[in-house]
Design a protein around this motif. Structure first.
Motif, PDB file in Angstrom:
ATOM      1  N   PRO A  28      -9.431   3.838   8.317  1.00 49.16           N
ATOM      2  CA  PRO A  28      -9.709   2.587   8.780  1.00 49.16           C
ATOM      3  C   PRO A  28     -11.106   1.787   8.949  1.00 49.16           C
ATOM      4  CG  PRO A  28      -8.019   3.656  10.431  1.00 49.16           C
ATOM      5  CD  PRO A  28      -8.603   4.798   9.377  1.00 49.16           C
ATOM      6  N   ALA A  29     -11.978   2.718   9.215  1.00 51.93           N
ATOM      7  CA  ALA A  29     -13.517   2.336   9.381  1.00 51.93           C
ATOM      8  C   ALA A  29     -13.913   2.003   7.852  1.00 51.93           C
ATOM      9  CB  ALA A  29     -14.172   3.543   9.651  1.00 51.93           C
TER      10      ALA A  29
ATOM     11  N   GLN B  42      -9.211  -4.637  16.225  1.00 50.81           N
ATOM     12  CA  GLN B  42      -8.640  -3.350  15.832  1.00 50.81           C
ATOM     13  C   GLN B  42      -7.601  -3.071  16.775  1.00 50.81           C
ATOM     14  OE1 GLN B  42      -8.600  -0.218  16.796  1.00 50.81           O
ATOM     15  NE2 GLN B  42     -10.295  -0.459  18.407  1.00 50.81           N
ATOM     16  N   ALA B  43      -6.520  -2.382  16.420  1.00 54.53           N
ATOM     17  CA  ALA B  43      -5.782  -1.811  17.432  1.00 54.53           C
ATOM     18  C   ALA B  43      -5.178  -0.215  17.072  1.00 54.53           C
ATOM     19  CB  ALA B  43      -4.256  -2.736  17.497  1.00 54.53           C
ATOM     20  N   ASP B  44      -5.026   0.452  17.894  1.00 57.68           N
ATOM     21  CA  ASP B  44      -4.657   2.027  17.637  1.00 57.68           C
ATOM     22  C   ASP B  44      -5.731   2.617  16.635  1.00 57.68           C
ATOM     23  OD1 ASP B  44      -2.651   1.869  19.423  1.00 57.68           O
ATOM     24  OD2 ASP B  44      -1.330   0.614  17.965  1.00 57.68           O
ATOM     25  N   GLY B  45      -7.016   2.406  16.700  1.00 59.14           N
ATOM     26  CA  GLY B  45      -8.052   2.901  15.843  1.00 59.14           C
ATOM     27  C   GLY B  45      -7.854   2.277  14.593  1.00 59.14           C
ATOM     28  N   GLY B  46      -7.489   0.972  14.223  1.00 56.80           N
ATOM     29  CA  GLY B  46      -7.378   0.463  12.976  1.00 56.80           C
ATOM     30  C   GLY B  46      -5.870   1.072  12.467  1.00 56.80           C
ATOM     31  N   LYS B  47      -5.333   1.714  12.905  1.00 54.54           N
ATOM     32  CA  LYS B  47      -3.890   2.090  12.122  1.00 54.54           C
ATOM     33  C   LYS B  47      -3.075   1.156  12.136  1.00 54.54           C
ATOM     34  CE  LYS B  47      -4.884   6.831  13.819  1.00 54.54           C
ATOM     35  NZ  LYS B  47      -4.406   7.945  14.582  1.00 54.54           N
TER      36      LYS B  47
ATOM     37  N   ARG C 243      -2.336  -4.782   8.414  1.00 55.36           N
ATOM     38  CA  ARG C 243      -1.428  -3.972   9.339  1.00 55.36           C
ATOM     39  C   ARG C 243      -0.956  -2.779   8.667  1.00 55.36           C
ATOM     40  NH1 ARG C 243      -0.099  -6.672  14.063  1.00 55.36           N
ATOM     41  NH2 ARG C 243      -0.886  -8.873  14.249  1.00 55.36           N
ATOM     42  N   ASP C 244      -0.672  -1.988   9.619  1.00 51.71           N
ATOM     43  CA  ASP C 244       0.230  -0.750   9.217  1.00 51.71           C
ATOM     44  C   ASP C 244      -0.378   0.026   8.086  1.00 51.71           C
ATOM     45  OD1 ASP C 244       1.944  -1.369  11.251  1.00 51.71           O
ATOM     46  OD2 ASP C 244       3.443  -2.421   9.831  1.00 51.71           O
ATOM     47  N   LEU C 245      -1.823   0.235   8.035  1.00 54.84           N
ATOM     48  CA  LEU C 245      -2.414   1.048   7.050  1.00 54.84           C
ATOM     49  C   LEU C 245      -1.983   2.283   6.709  1.00 54.84           C
ATOM     50  CD1 LEU C 245      -5.097   0.747   5.342  1.00 54.84           C
ATOM     51  CD2 LEU C 245      -6.298   1.997   7.290  1.00 54.84           C
ATOM     52  N   PHE C 246      -1.768   2.495   5.282  1.00 50.68           N
ATOM     53  CA  PHE C 246      -1.172   3.854   4.813  1.00 50.68           C
ATOM     54  C   PHE C 246       0.416   3.883   5.170  1.00 50.68           C
ATOM     55  CE2 PHE C 246      -5.712   5.655   5.986  1.00 50.68           C
ATOM     56  CZ  PHE C 246      -6.031   5.224   4.650  1.00 50.68           C
ATOM     57  N   ARG C 247       0.936   2.758   5.290  1.00 49.38           N
ATOM     58  CA  ARG C 247       2.436   2.755   5.341  1.00 49.38           C
ATOM     59  C   ARG C 247       2.990   3.068   4.144  1.00 49.38           C
ATOM     60  NH1 ARG C 247       5.091  -1.863   3.556  1.00 49.38           N
ATOM     61  NH2 ARG C 247       6.705  -1.563   5.075  1.00 49.38           N
ATOM     62  N   ALA C 248       2.349   2.717   3.031  1.00 53.61           N
ATOM     63  CA  ALA C 248       2.934   3.032   1.613  1.00 53.61           C
ATOM     64  C   ALA C 248       2.602   4.588   1.338  1.00 53.61           C
ATOM     65  CB  ALA C 248       2.582   1.998   0.619  1.00 53.61           C
ATOM     66  N   THR C 249       1.757   5.042   1.861  1.00 54.40           N
ATOM     67  CA  THR C 249       1.357   6.339   1.663  1.00 54.40           C
ATOM     68  C   THR C 249       1.355   7.103   2.971  1.00 54.40           C
ATOM     69  OG1 THR C 249      -1.060   5.943   1.870  1.00 54.40           O
ATOM     70  CG2 THR C 249      -0.128   6.131  -0.304  1.00 54.40           C
ATOM     71  N   PRO C 250       2.442   7.522   3.516  1.00 55.40           N
ATOM     72  CA  PRO C 250       2.464   7.914   4.913  1.00 55.40           C
ATOM     73  C   PRO C 250       1.760   9.475   5.223  1.00 55.40           C
ATOM     74  CG  PRO C 250       4.743   7.831   3.921  1.00 55.40           C
ATOM     75  CD  PRO C 250       3.799   7.265   3.162  1.00 55.40           C
ATOM     76  N   ALA C 251       1.834  10.061   4.080  1.00 60.19           N
ATOM     77  CA  ALA C 251       1.059  11.668   4.274  1.00 60.19           C
ATOM     78  C   ALA C 251      -0.223  11.272   4.697  1.00 60.19           C
ATOM     79  CB  ALA C 251       1.147  12.054   2.682  1.00 60.19           C
TER      80      ALA C 251
ATOM     81  N   LEU D 108      -1.400   9.409   6.800  1.00 62.58           N
ATOM     82  CA  LEU D 108      -1.651   9.192   8.027  1.00 62.58           C
ATOM     83  C   LEU D 108      -2.025  10.631   8.574  1.00 62.58           C
ATOM     84  CD1 LEU D 108       0.923   6.460   8.865  1.00 62.58           C
ATOM     85  CD2 LEU D 108      -1.296   6.068   9.087  1.00 62.58           C
ATOM     86  N   LYS D 109      -1.379  11.722   8.200  1.00 59.34           N
ATOM     87  CA  LYS D 109      -1.545  12.961   9.071  1.00 59.34           C
ATOM     88  C   LYS D 109      -3.248  13.428   9.010  1.00 59.34           C
ATOM     89  CE  LYS D 109       3.027  14.198   7.300  1.00 59.34           C
ATOM     90  NZ  LYS D 109       3.751  15.329   6.681  1.00 59.34           N
ATOM     91  N   PHE D 110      -3.718  12.913   7.939  1.00 56.92           N
ATOM     92  CA  PHE D 110      -5.217  13.456   7.626  1.00 56.92           C
ATOM     93  C   PHE D 110      -6.110  12.533   8.825  1.00 56.92           C
ATOM     94  CE2 PHE D 110      -2.987  14.971   4.197  1.00 56.92           C
ATOM     95  CZ  PHE D 110      -3.544  16.269   4.071  1.00 56.92           C
ATOM     96  N   LEU D 111      -5.740  11.609   9.229  1.00 55.03           N
ATOM     97  CA  LEU D 111      -6.414  10.556  10.257  1.00 55.03           C
ATOM     98  C   LEU D 111      -6.438  11.345  11.555  1.00 55.03           C
ATOM     99  CD1 LEU D 111      -5.126   7.224   9.562  1.00 55.03           C
ATOM    100  CD2 LEU D 111      -7.284   8.267   8.334  1.00 55.03           C
ATOM    101  N   ARG D 112      -7.611  11.147  12.267  1.00 55.98           N
ATOM    102  CA  ARG D 112      -8.082  11.580  13.439  1.00 55.98           C
ATOM    103  C   ARG D 112      -7.367  10.752  14.487  1.00 55.98           C
ATOM    104  NH1 ARG D 112     -14.343  12.468  13.472  1.00 55.98           N
ATOM    105  NH2 ARG D 112     -13.644  13.544  15.495  1.00 55.98           N
ATOM    106  N   SER D 113      -7.628  11.144  16.011  1.00 48.76           N
ATOM    107  CA  SER D 113      -6.924  10.237  17.055  1.00 48.76           C
ATOM    108  C   SER D 113      -7.324   8.967  16.966  1.00 48.76           C
ATOM    109  CB  SER D 113      -7.262  10.984  18.179  1.00 48.76           C
ATOM    110  OG  SER D 113      -8.809  10.752  18.444  1.00 48.76           O
ATOM    111  N   ASP D 114      -6.669   7.979  17.702  1.00 47.60           N
ATOM    112  CA  ASP D 114      -6.911   6.605  17.748  1.00 47.60           C
ATOM    113  C   ASP D 114      -8.258   6.380  18.216  1.00 47.60           C
ATOM    114  OD1 ASP D 114      -4.282   6.394  16.871  1.00 47.60           O
ATOM    115  OD2 ASP D 114      -3.667   5.509  18.640  1.00 47.60           O
TER     116      ASP D 114
END
Length: 616
Positions: A35-36, A58-63, A157-165, A167-173
């Motif tokens: 997100p940054a 931003q909300a939820d760390g930009g996610k 909005r909903d960054l990486f919604r098209a590539t949900p995998a 999201l697993k590599f992002l850190r905490s909010d």
């Protein structure tokens, strides 16, 4: 043995062209790493559009939400579909990739964001109606009318919604939100005349997490105000103004005193033509400038800005544009080192104010005392009468031999003398020696406590360095040249630098194959492990392009010699010796810290001392 069966195919795979959606998602992996990264690209677009006020939410760390609002010149309704297309940009025409004056230039960011999230852009140019366009998972929507007074609003909005995998590599909010804050602060440091606001809308409640209003005045006034806001007042209070130029490169900014060092390289900020960068060569130059005043494990704090003709630097060498390549790297490196060393030398004996503040913090009572009645400060004649009444009785001086503190009598200046009273000098007049180690001096508005050993160590070190620079490096010839195997490319680097190394007392020459013959070594180093020395020098040449490793070794030897030749703790000093030490400290550059980066003195203002005793 690794199982490679997953790489085996029953038939030869066909080569095929990827579709546009896949291309955009792959590109997003480089451009929008987290997100940054998206915030950085959007804020840079706003700056390129001439915005003077930028608001980031931003909300939820930009996610789940990133929104950037600016008051720039906007995008025309007819250009919105092109703005979200790959490799479409208004910042360059493609004919000259060296003359780049904008933050962005590749035209990939918006298309990449639209490929991995839900993107909406609303914009309005002067004299036209506002319009908006949406991109969801790479699918482009229609241009529609929008309600907007001026500038541009980009909402992701909903960054990486098209590539949900991903999201697993992002850190905490919290970690992602902090990364967004760090990016915005860095850009705020680059643009002091622009207002920045960051709000956090996590949990449905918006709160401002960072705000920096536009600064006014000249460049240095604005920069000082912005760095105070971003890095804190302690940094600017203990920083030196930097201004230098050489052969088309101009360096400005602020660099902190060595005694304001940090335990990690978190306070090092470099900018090239206004662009925040993390460049190995520039960071190496910053470390080299402080090499002589900071010990291992301590890092300088600085905010440095290099400005030059865009054709002298290539910014198109890293996907995130965080690294640059100068046409003449040695020029940029030399400018940073010489400018910082000159500023540190000009600072003389000055030490960080945080040292005295820390001492006051340890001495201050935990609970603030109630306000007390403050008597008027007595006049000079009243103080003299009181001192006379409180003079030690006969026999008191003999008792001092049993204690580790010795009080010096106050000498009155003879009438008609034009010499400045010692109390008016920066480090004051010596009044006592404590524990045969510390000098207590009185100044006009407070007192100074000096670590005599640490201070004299720095004075001796600076004296040795001056002798070293005047007479050069004495070399010791080896009875039998030592042959060292040095693989490429280290061998070539050493041969190319052989002439410079000879001036530092290291004489080498090719010996066939990959070998080098070491004929002379610096006498100061004594018995030398030649292979280890050459490896260190070769590594330094690879990293910095200069023989700093050998220079660092020589300086380390001089430092050790200074330590053995300085005043030892436990030695009693006479008043004349203590005052001579103070005067030499005032005249010697870098005397505010010892050879290991520790402060040589602490200054306490009278007002702070009175506050400790409840007099204020």
């Amino acid at each position: 043995m690794n199982d490679a069966s997953h790489k085996m195919h029953p038939a030869r795979p066909a080569i095929r062209a990827l579709d546009e959606a896949a291309i955009n998602r792959i590109a997003a992996g480089e451009v929008v790493e987290r997100p940054a990264s998206a915030v950085k690209e959007l804020v840079e677009n706003a700056l390129d559009a001439g915005a003077r006020r930028i608001e980031v939410a931003q909300a939820d760390g930009g996610k789940t939400l990133i929104r950037v609002t600016d008051d720039g010149h906007g995008i025309a309704a007819g250009d919105l579909p092109l703005a979200v297309a790959r490799h479409a940009t208004s910042k360059i025409d493609g004919s000259d990739l060296l003359n780049i004056t904008s933050y962005g230039f590749r035209g990939e960011a918006l298309a990449s964001m639209g490929a991995v999230g839900r993107l909406c852009i609303a914009s309005r140019v002067a004299g036209a109606e506002a319009a908006e366009i949406t991109v969801t998972g790479g699918r482009l929507g229609e241009v529609r009318p929008a309600a907007l007074r001026r500038g541009t609003v980009v909402e992701l909005r909903d960054l990486f919604r098209a590539t949900p995998a991903r999201l697993k590599f992002l850190r905490s909010d919290r970690a992602e939100a902090q990364a967004i804050g760090d990016i915005l602060r860095r850009l705020a440091m680059a643009e002091p005349f622009v207002s920045f606001t960051l709000t956090d809308g996590s949990g449905g409640e918006e709160r401002v997490s960072f705000r920096a209003d536009a600064e006014t005045g000249d460049l240095f006034d604005a920069l000082h105000g912005r760095l105070t806001r971003v890095l804190g007042a302690e940094f600017t209070k203990n920083a030196l103004r930097i201004e230098a130029a050489r052969d088309g490169l101009r360096l400005t900014g602020y660099a902190a005193l060595p005694t304001y060092s940090r335990g990690a390289a978190v306070a090092q900020h470099l900018f090239v033509n206004g662009r925040p960068v993390k460049d190995r060569m520039l960071l190496g130059a910053l470390r080299a400038a402080y090499m002589d005043v900071l010990p291992a494990g301590r890092y300088p704090a600085a905010a440095l800005y290099i400005d030059c003709d865009p054709e002298l630097v290539d910014v198109n060498v890293h996907p995130a544009k965080t690294e640059v390549r100068f046409r003449d790297p040695g020029l940029a490196r030399g400018l940073i080192i010489s400018a910082l060393r000159h500023a540190l030398a000009e600072a003389g004996h000055r030490a960080s104010s945080t040292v005295g503040a820390g001492l006051l913090g340890t001495a201050r009572p935990e609970a603030p005392a109630a306000p007390r009645y403050q008597m008027d400060r007595p006049s000079a004649s009243a103080r003299a009468a009181a001192y006379g009444a409180q003079a030690p009785q006969p026999g008191f001086a003999e008792m001092a031999r049993d204690w580790s503190a010795r009080v010096e009598s106050v000498e009155e200046a003879p009438q008609g003398a034009e010499e400045t009273p010692a109390e008016r000098l920066p480090l004051g007049a010596a009044r006592a020696q404590l524990h045969e180690t510390y000098i207590l001096a009185q100044t006009m508005d407070g007192m100074v406590i000096v670590d005599a050993h640490a201070a004299h160590e720095r004075l001796v070190y600076e004296r040795l360095k001056r002798q070293f620079e005047a007479r050069g490096v004495a070399a010791q010839a080896l009875l039998i040249p030592e042959v060292v195997e040095m693989p490429e490319p280290g061998r070539t680097r050493l041969i190319e630098a052989a002439q410079a190394l000879a001036t530092l007392g290291l004489v080498i020459e090719p010996f066939g194959g990959e070998a080098l013959a070491v004929r002379e070594t610096p006498a100061l180093l004594g018995e030398v492990d030649a292979p280890a020395l050459l490896r260190d020098v070769a590594d330094a040449l690879e990293e910095t392009g200069s023989a700093t490793a050998l220079e660092a070794r020589l300086m380390a030897v001089l430092s050790r010699m200074a330590c053995h030749g300085s005043v030892r703790s436990g030695r009693r000093l006479r008043a004349g010796e203590m005052n001579a030490l103070l005067r030499e400290m005032e005249a010697t550059p870098l005397s505010g810290q010892c050879n290991h980066g520790r402060p040589t003195y602490v200054e306490l203002k009278l007002a702070d001392i009175e506050r400790l005793f409840g007099r204020r």
